[in-house]
Motif scaffolding. Structure first.
Motif, PDB file in Angstrom:
ATOM      1  N   ARG A 264       0.836  -1.204   0.000  1.00  0.00           N
ATOM      2  CA  ARG A 264       0.000   0.000   0.000  1.00  0.00           C
ATOM      3  C   ARG A 264       0.870   1.252   0.000  1.00  0.00           C
ATOM      4  NH1 ARG A 264      -1.851   3.937   2.927  1.00  0.00           N
ATOM      5  NH2 ARG A 264      -0.508   3.362   4.685  1.00  0.00           N
ATOM      6  N   VAL A 265       1.915   1.251   0.827  1.00  0.00           N
ATOM      7  CA  VAL A 265       2.814   2.408   0.877  1.00  0.00           C
ATOM      8  C   VAL A 265       3.520   2.597  -0.468  1.00  0.00           C
ATOM      9  CG1 VAL A 265       4.929   3.313   1.930  1.00  0.00           C
ATOM     10  CG2 VAL A 265       3.155   2.278   3.367  1.00  0.00           C
ATOM     11  N   LYS A 266       3.973   1.483  -1.046  1.00  0.00           N
ATOM     12  CA  LYS A 266       4.659   1.551  -2.333  1.00  0.00           C
ATOM     13  C   LYS A 266       3.734   2.085  -3.413  1.00  0.00           C
ATOM     14  CE  LYS A 266       7.193  -1.274  -5.663  1.00  0.00           C
ATOM     15  NZ  LYS A 266       7.685  -2.637  -6.004  1.00  0.00           N
ATOM     16  N   LEU A 267       2.500   1.574  -3.441  1.00  0.00           N
ATOM     17  CA  LEU A 267       1.538   2.035  -4.439  1.00  0.00           C
ATOM     18  C   LEU A 267       1.192   3.506  -4.230  1.00  0.00           C
ATOM     19  CD1 LEU A 267      -0.877  -1.034  -4.685  1.00  0.00           C
ATOM     20  CD2 LEU A 267       0.818  -0.287  -6.354  1.00  0.00           C
ATOM     21  N   LYS A 268       1.095   3.910  -2.960  1.00  0.00           N
ATOM     22  CA  LYS A 268       0.782   5.321  -2.676  1.00  0.00           C
ATOM     23  C   LYS A 268       1.916   6.223  -3.140  1.00  0.00           C
ATOM     24  CE  LYS A 268      -0.791   8.500   0.914  1.00  0.00           C
ATOM     25  NZ  LYS A 268       0.037   9.598   0.408  1.00  0.00           N
ATOM     26  N   ILE A 269       3.152   5.780  -2.909  1.00  0.00           N
ATOM     27  CA  ILE A 269       4.303   6.565  -3.360  1.00  0.00           C
ATOM     28  C   ILE A 269       4.281   6.695  -4.880  1.00  0.00           C
ATOM     29  CG2 ILE A 269       6.810   6.574  -3.578  1.00  0.00           C
ATOM     30  CD1 ILE A 269       6.924   5.277  -0.797  1.00  0.00           C
ATOM     31  N   GLU A 270       4.041   5.579  -5.565  1.00  0.00           N
ATOM     32  CA  GLU A 270       3.990   5.605  -7.024  1.00  0.00           C
ATOM     33  C   GLU A 270       2.820   6.452  -7.517  1.00  0.00           C
ATOM     34  OE1 GLU A 270       6.103   4.481  -9.223  1.00  0.00           O
ATOM     35  OE2 GLU A 270       7.456   3.669  -7.710  1.00  0.00           O
ATOM     36  N   HIS A 271       1.676   6.334  -6.817  1.00  0.00           N
ATOM     37  CA  HIS A 271       0.498   7.114  -7.216  1.00  0.00           C
ATOM     38  C   HIS A 271       0.747   8.602  -7.030  1.00  0.00           C
ATOM     39  CE1 HIS A 271      -3.478   9.012  -6.490  1.00  0.00           C
ATOM     40  NE2 HIS A 271      -3.815   8.277  -7.521  1.00  0.00           N
ATOM     41  N   ASP A 272       1.301   8.959  -5.860  1.00  0.00           N
ATOM     42  CA  ASP A 272       1.594  10.374  -5.602  1.00  0.00           C
ATOM     43  C   ASP A 272       2.616  10.899  -6.599  1.00  0.00           C
ATOM     44  OD1 ASP A 272      -0.149  10.264  -3.505  1.00  0.00           O
ATOM     45  OD2 ASP A 272       1.388  10.096  -1.956  1.00  0.00           O
ATOM     46  N   LYS A 273       3.591  10.057  -6.912  1.00  0.00           N
ATOM     47  CA  LYS A 273       4.618  10.463  -7.864  1.00  0.00           C
ATOM     48  C   LYS A 273       4.023  10.637  -9.267  1.00  0.00           C
ATOM     49  CE  LYS A 273       9.197   9.181  -9.412  1.00  0.00           C
ATOM     50  NZ  LYS A 273       8.863   9.228 -10.819  1.00  0.00           N
ATOM     51  N   ALA A 274       3.066   9.766  -9.597  1.00  0.00           N
ATOM     52  CA  ALA A 274       2.431   9.863 -10.911  1.00  0.00           C
ATOM     53  C   ALA A 274       1.627  11.146 -11.053  1.00  0.00           C
ATOM     54  CB  ALA A 274       1.529   8.658 -11.142  1.00  0.00           C
ATOM     55  N   LEU A 275       1.217  11.732  -9.922  1.00  0.00           N
ATOM     56  CA  LEU A 275       0.422  12.951  -9.944  1.00  0.00           C
ATOM     57  C   LEU A 275       1.258  14.196  -9.672  1.00  0.00           C
ATOM     58  CD1 LEU A 275      -2.730  11.716  -7.988  1.00  0.00           C
ATOM     59  CD2 LEU A 275      -2.435  11.895 -10.458  1.00  0.00           C
ATOM     60  N   CYS A 276       2.572  14.031  -9.614  1.00  0.00           N
ATOM     61  CA  CYS A 276       3.447  15.159  -9.254  1.00  0.00           C
ATOM     62  C   CYS A 276       4.400  15.468 -10.405  1.00  0.00           C
ATOM     63  CB  CYS A 276       4.240  14.807  -7.994  1.00  0.00           C
ATOM     64  SG  CYS A 276       5.369  16.109  -7.447  1.00  0.00           S
ATOM     65  N   ASP A 277       4.585  16.763 -10.678  1.00  0.00           N
ATOM     66  CA  ASP A 277       5.565  17.211 -11.661  1.00  0.00           C
ATOM     67  C   ASP A 277       6.946  17.199 -11.014  1.00  0.00           C
ATOM     68  OD1 ASP A 277       6.546  18.560 -14.104  1.00  0.00           O
ATOM     69  OD2 ASP A 277       6.854  20.232 -12.729  1.00  0.00           O
ATOM     70  N   SER A 278       7.864  16.420 -11.562  1.00  0.00           N
ATOM     71  CA  SER A 278       9.164  16.211 -10.918  1.00  0.00           C
ATOM     72  C   SER A 278      10.009  17.482 -10.871  1.00  0.00           C
ATOM     73  CB  SER A 278       9.939  15.107 -11.659  1.00  0.00           C
ATOM     74  OG  SER A 278      10.118  15.451 -13.025  1.00  0.00           O
ATOM     75  N   LEU A 282       4.957  20.558  -8.160  1.00  0.00           N
ATOM     76  CA  LEU A 282       3.515  20.824  -8.172  1.00  0.00           C
ATOM     77  C   LEU A 282       2.758  19.617  -8.722  1.00  0.00           C
ATOM     78  CD1 LEU A 282       3.383  24.461  -9.642  1.00  0.00           C
ATOM     79  CD2 LEU A 282       3.107  23.781  -7.255  1.00  0.00           C
ATOM     80  N   PRO A 283       1.455  19.554  -8.492  1.00  0.00           N
ATOM     81  CA  PRO A 283       0.651  18.541  -9.177  1.00  0.00           C
ATOM     82  C   PRO A 283       0.772  18.715 -10.690  1.00  0.00           C
ATOM     83  CG  PRO A 283      -0.598  19.547  -7.381  1.00  0.00           C
ATOM     84  CD  PRO A 283       0.666  20.347  -7.523  1.00  0.00           C
ATOM     85  N   ASN A 284       0.661  17.617 -11.427  1.00  0.00           N
ATOM     86  CA  ASN A 284       0.776  17.678 -12.880  1.00  0.00           C
ATOM     87  C   ASN A 284      -0.613  17.723 -13.522  1.00  0.00           C
ATOM     88  OD1 ASN A 284      -0.175  15.080 -12.642  1.00  0.00           O
ATOM     89  ND2 ASN A 284       1.757  14.107 -13.159  1.00  0.00           N
ATOM     90  N   ARG A 285      -0.649  17.578 -14.843  1.00  0.00           N
ATOM     91  CA  ARG A 285      -1.920  17.702 -15.554  1.00  0.00           C
ATOM     92  C   ARG A 285      -2.903  16.612 -15.140  1.00  0.00           C
ATOM     93  NH1 ARG A 285      -2.386  18.144 -22.069  1.00  0.00           N
ATOM     94  NH2 ARG A 285      -0.832  19.757 -21.622  1.00  0.00           N
ATOM     95  N   MET A 286      -2.410  15.398 -14.901  1.00  0.00           N
ATOM     96  CA  MET A 286      -3.304  14.319 -14.490  1.00  0.00           C
ATOM     97  C   MET A 286      -3.969  14.659 -13.162  1.00  0.00           C
ATOM     98  SD  MET A 286      -2.403  10.292 -13.749  1.00  0.00           S
ATOM     99  CE  MET A 286      -1.440  10.192 -15.250  1.00  0.00           C
ATOM    100  N   ALA A 287      -3.173  15.170 -12.222  1.00  0.00           N
ATOM    101  CA  ALA A 287      -3.729  15.565 -10.934  1.00  0.00           C
ATOM    102  C   ALA A 287      -4.699  16.729 -11.093  1.00  0.00           C
ATOM    103  CB  ALA A 287      -2.597  15.954  -9.975  1.00  0.00           C
ATOM    104  N   TYR A 288      -4.358  17.652 -11.995  1.00  0.00           N
ATOM    105  CA  TYR A 288      -5.253  18.786 -12.229  1.00  0.00           C
ATOM    106  C   TYR A 288      -6.598  18.327 -12.780  1.00  0.00           C
ATOM    107  CZ  TYR A 288      -7.443  22.699 -14.566  1.00  0.00           C
ATOM    108  OH  TYR A 288      -8.370  23.615 -14.986  1.00  0.00           O
ATOM    109  N   ASN A 289      -6.567  17.411 -13.730  1.00  0.00           N
ATOM    110  CA  ASN A 289      -7.822  16.925 -14.320  1.00  0.00           C
ATOM    111  C   ASN A 289      -8.717  16.295 -13.261  1.00  0.00           C
ATOM    112  OD1 ASN A 289      -7.045  17.746 -16.878  1.00  0.00           O
ATOM    113  ND2 ASN A 289      -6.181  15.769 -17.437  1.00  0.00           N
TER     114      ASN A 289
END
Length: 436
Positions: A264-278, A282-289
């Motif tokens: 769960r922690v690993k998936l949350k890290i990956e999920h949060d990372k997927a929604l973050c502009d490196s 900031l949140p990225n376009r996917m997070a904005y949508n």
């Protein structure tokens, strides 16, 4: 005897060629500046009644000119082809840079992706261009393979989890059966005790002598005691077995809980990372949508104002070209930080792509959004930064629109984007509300 008509083919051919020259003259007029002098000379001779022999020198000159034009056209085509290839390469590199900026890259590929971004931004020969493309394809394939492996790992974990839960379910069923068996044994013991007591009562009532009564009573009590001891031993064994099962189930559940929490922690890290502009954090376009969809639903339900701001860094390409891509990255990171720091807790700001940012402002009307945007614009204007000893002036423009009755998100976004375009037309470094 019939007289033969003289052979007239040469005369006919000469007329045909003469007519063809005239048609060629008419067709080629204005087609190429190098042909014009020869065409004018041929036209002049034709008007003075010249025949084909008189036109021969000019026609030969036209032939040579056409050969020259043909060679020049081939050279231009080769040059144009080379320029076209260069333009295509540049376009491919720009698209690749955009894709790398927006791609959700696993943590282990971050350094490799960063190195590839720097290579993409460099000047490329045909050979280096092919190497960059090959590296990009290799990176994307590695990311794909990693994603497939991760998915397989999750599938294996879930299959193992299902199997282990089935085992625990079987253990629970066995424990339940043991409990039911213990209840059955207690009922049997109670029945046997009642029978023994009844027999003892009958023996007592029918006994004629005290010695006989003592013997029968002792026998009944011995059998009763033996049954009690046997029952107790069976219960003790069964309870120990049940306790062992419960401890084993507890251990399995704890192991599953630990593994599940790790996943769960690993998936949350990956999920949060997927929604973050490196780059900006900031949140990225996917997070904005996702956030835009939530805010739009809330706006429709509660009918409170909701404003949208689209920001764009002024002359960002010039900053990249003049000071380098590191300065460009620093610019985006600084702008992202300043936009975030000037937001309320309820506002949402994201990097939409490239040098473009977006803001969602709940409970905010256009006039209030404009006031906040102006303050932010002035703050960014006053905070230029230094890159390699050179001062970089930084400005930003925006377009603002408020959600109206019946709007979709795209409706409002298009209006804000049009307002941003108006800000650019007005000289940049300004904020514009759509329709004002």
């Amino acid at each position: 005897m019939a007289t033969s008509t003289p052979y007239s083919a040469p005369v006919d051919n000469e007329k045909f060629l003469y007519k063809l020259v005239i048609q060629l003259l008419i067709f080629c007029q204005g087609s190429h500046r190098l042909l014009e002098p020869h065409l004018l000379a041929i036209g002049s001779k034709l008007r003075s009644g010249a025949n084909l022999q008189d036109l021969l020198s000019e026609l030969q000159a036209v032939s040579k000119t056409l050969l020259h034009i043909s060679k020049q056209g081939k050279q231009n085509a080769e040059t144009d082809g080379s320029d076209s290839a260069a333009l295509q390469n540049n376009y491919a590199m720009e698209r690749l840079e955009e894709l790398l900026a927006d791609a959700q890259v696993p943590l282990r590929f971050q350094h490799q992706t960063s190195m590839l971004k720097h290579r993409v931004r460099g000047n490329h020969s045909e050979q280096s261009y092919k190497k960059v493309i090959d590296s990009a394809i290799t990176l994307l394939m590695n990311i794909k393979d990693y994603g497939v492996a991760e998915q397989k790992g999750i599938d294996v974990f879930l299959a193992d989890l299902t199997a282990r839960l089935d085992e625990i379910g079987q253990d629970v069923e066995i424990a339940g059966q043991a409990n039911r068996l213990a209840i059955d044994n207690r009922e049997m013991l109670n029945t046997e005790i009642n029978r023994q007591v009844g027999d003892l009562r009958e023996t007592t009532q029918s006994a004629q002598e005290l010695s006989t009564l003592k013997i029968h009573t002792s026998e009944h009590l011995d059998r009763l005691l033996a049954q009690l001891l046997e029952h107790k031993q069976l219960e003790d064994e069964r309870q120990q077995e049940t306790q062992d099962k419960i401890e084993l189930m507890t251990q399995k559940l704890q192991e599953l809980e630990t593994e599940t929490e790790t996943l769960r922690v690993k998936l949350k890290i990956e999920h949060d990372k997927a929604l973050c502009d490196s780059l900006t954090g900031l949140p990225n376009r996917m997070a904005y949508n996702s956030r835009a969809e939530m805010e739009l639903s809330r706006w429709k339900r509660y009918k409170t104002p909701l404003a949208l701001i689209v920001w764009d860094v002024d002359y960002f390409k010039r900053i990249n070209d003049t000071y380098g891509h590191k300065a460009g990255d620093k610019t985006l990171a600084l702008v992202g930080h300043l936009l975030q720091s000037n937001c309320r807790d309820t506002d949402f700001v994201a990097r939409y792509g490239g040098e473009e940012f977006v803001m969602l402002l709940p409970n905010t009307q256009e006039c209030q959004a404009l006031e906040m945007a102006e303050n932010t614009r002035k703050m960014i204007q006053s905070c230029g930064f230094n890159s390699n000893g050179e001062d970089i002036n930084l400005t930003i423009s925006c377009g603002i629109s408020e959600f109206k009755e019946g709007d979709t998100h795209d409706d409002t976004f298009v209006r804000a984007d049009q307002a941003l375009y108006q800000s650019k037309q007005n000289g940049r470094n300004c904020c514009t509300v759509f329709g004002q």
